[in-house]
Design a protein around this motif. Structure first.
Motif, PDB file in Angstrom:
ATOM      1  N   THR A  61      12.389 -16.048  61.715  1.00 43.37           N
ATOM      2  CA  THR A  61      12.361 -14.971  62.691  1.00 43.37           C
ATOM      3  C   THR A  61      13.765 -14.802  63.257  1.00 43.37           C
ATOM      4  O   THR A  61      14.567 -15.744  63.260  1.00 43.37           O
ATOM      5  CB  THR A  61      11.377 -15.266  63.831  1.00 43.37           C
TER       6      THR A  61
ATOM      7  N   GLY B 150      10.146 -10.387  63.558  1.00 42.87           N
ATOM      8  CA  GLY B 150       9.089 -11.342  63.854  1.00 42.87           C
ATOM      9  C   GLY B 150       9.400 -12.303  64.971  1.00 42.87           C
ATOM     10  O   GLY B 150       8.701 -13.319  65.137  1.00 42.87           O
ATOM     11  N   HIS B 151      10.428 -12.014  65.776  1.00 40.24           N
ATOM     12  CA  HIS B 151      10.871 -12.983  66.777  1.00 40.24           C
ATOM     13  C   HIS B 151      10.252 -12.715  68.147  1.00 40.24           C
ATOM     14  O   HIS B 151       9.684 -11.651  68.398  1.00 40.24           O
ATOM     15  CB  HIS B 151      12.401 -12.947  66.875  1.00 40.24           C
TER      16      HIS B 151
ATOM     17  N   PRO C 134       9.249 -11.234  59.637  1.00 41.53           N
ATOM     18  CA  PRO C 134      10.322 -12.232  59.562  1.00 41.53           C
ATOM     19  C   PRO C 134      11.176 -12.043  58.320  1.00 41.53           C
ATOM     20  O   PRO C 134      10.728 -11.482  57.305  1.00 41.53           O
ATOM     21  CB  PRO C 134       9.552 -13.560  59.508  1.00 41.53           C
TER      22      PRO C 134
END
Length: 277
Positions: A144, A163-164, A186
């Motif tokens: 991520t 995706g973080h 990610p």
């Protein structure tokens, strides 16, 4: 580039070479465990940056803490660097897993983002191109990442997430919130992935904070509760020195009972230049 930075870059490359060699050769018993401990110390000292860039009106700070239990080495990182034209780039991320492979891949991701950012137009393109570059590497891991581009002329922050964990912001007049922007997958999962860009002009003085999930998620806290707690901490310390704020945010990890490694990146900014935006 200064001689100091050249030496650090060479040392980091040597460390990544060593990580790769240990991945291939060392896979058993106490020798591997000791090697991982040594590499965890080297990871903090050489791969993570010794300093972060800033400009008049923008100060930065970061903190990293290794995992509490099990393997000390992990895949969290932060970075900051000067971009062509005078803008600043900042990244923070988290590689799947906690092992020598994760640390080696973390180095690859950080280098890939830096390399792509030198020529990419915006953070979404940076992440998209870095994603495709990482997929060309023979590795099953993913990461991520959030990438920010700060423009010291317009005082605008452009950001994209792979995706973080969302970012958190607060102004010195008490406003605060969590950046619930749209993100993408990610890095290292799907070819051709796209990453929407969020633009935010830093009109009022305050702080913008990025964390990894080791700060906000643990046995005692779901991630949303952890983010809310970080938002309250950032609101209470929005006008603090960035190093003090980073340390205060890192303490949230203690309340979550986290076992993961954790990282915090703080951008402490004054009001936008030339107006209120």
């Amino acid at each position: 580039m200064s001689p100091h930075r050249s030496t650090r870059s060479a040392t980091a490359e040597d460390l990544l070479t060593r990580l790769g060699r240990l991945t291939a050769q060392a896979r058993e018993g106490a020798e591997l465990q000791q090697a991982r401990v040594e590499l965890a110390e080297a990871l903090q000292r050489e791969i993570l940056p010794a300093s972060l860039p800033g400009v008049p009106g923008l100060r930065t700070a970061a903190r990293y803490a290794p995992a509490r239990h099990g393997l000390s080495i992990g895949g969290d990182w932060y970075d900051g660097f000067l971009l062509p034209g005078g803008a600043l780039g900042f990244s923070i991320g988290d590689v799947e897993g906690h092992d020598v492979e994760a640390a080696a891949f973390m180095g690859q991701v950080r280098i890939a983002v830096r390399a792509v950012a030198a020529s990419a137009a915006d953070p979404g393109e940076v992440l998209s191109r870095a994603n495709d570059l990482l997929l060309s590497v023979d590795c099953d891991l993913f990461a991520t990442c959030t990438f920010l581009r700060f423009d010291p002329v317009t005082w605008e922050v452009q950001s994209a997430r792979a995706g973080h964990v969302p970012g958190v912001w607060a102004t010195i007049d008490g406003e605060h919130g969590i950046v619930r922007d749209e993100g993408g997958l990610p890095l290292g999962m799907l070819p051709g992935a796209q990453y929407p860009v969020t633009r935010r002009r830093l009109a009022a003085a305050g702080s913008f904070v990025l964390v990894t999930d080791g700060v906000v998620e643990g046995p005692s806290f779901p991630i949303d509760a952890g983010l809310e707690r970080v938002a309250e901490v950032v609101r209470a310390h929005a006008d603090a020195d960035p190093g003090e704020l980073a340390a205060a945010v890192m303490k949230v990890a203690d309340s979550t009972g986290h076992q993961d490694d954790a990282a915090v990146l703080v951008l402490r900014h004054e009001a936008v230049r030339g107006g209120t935006g």
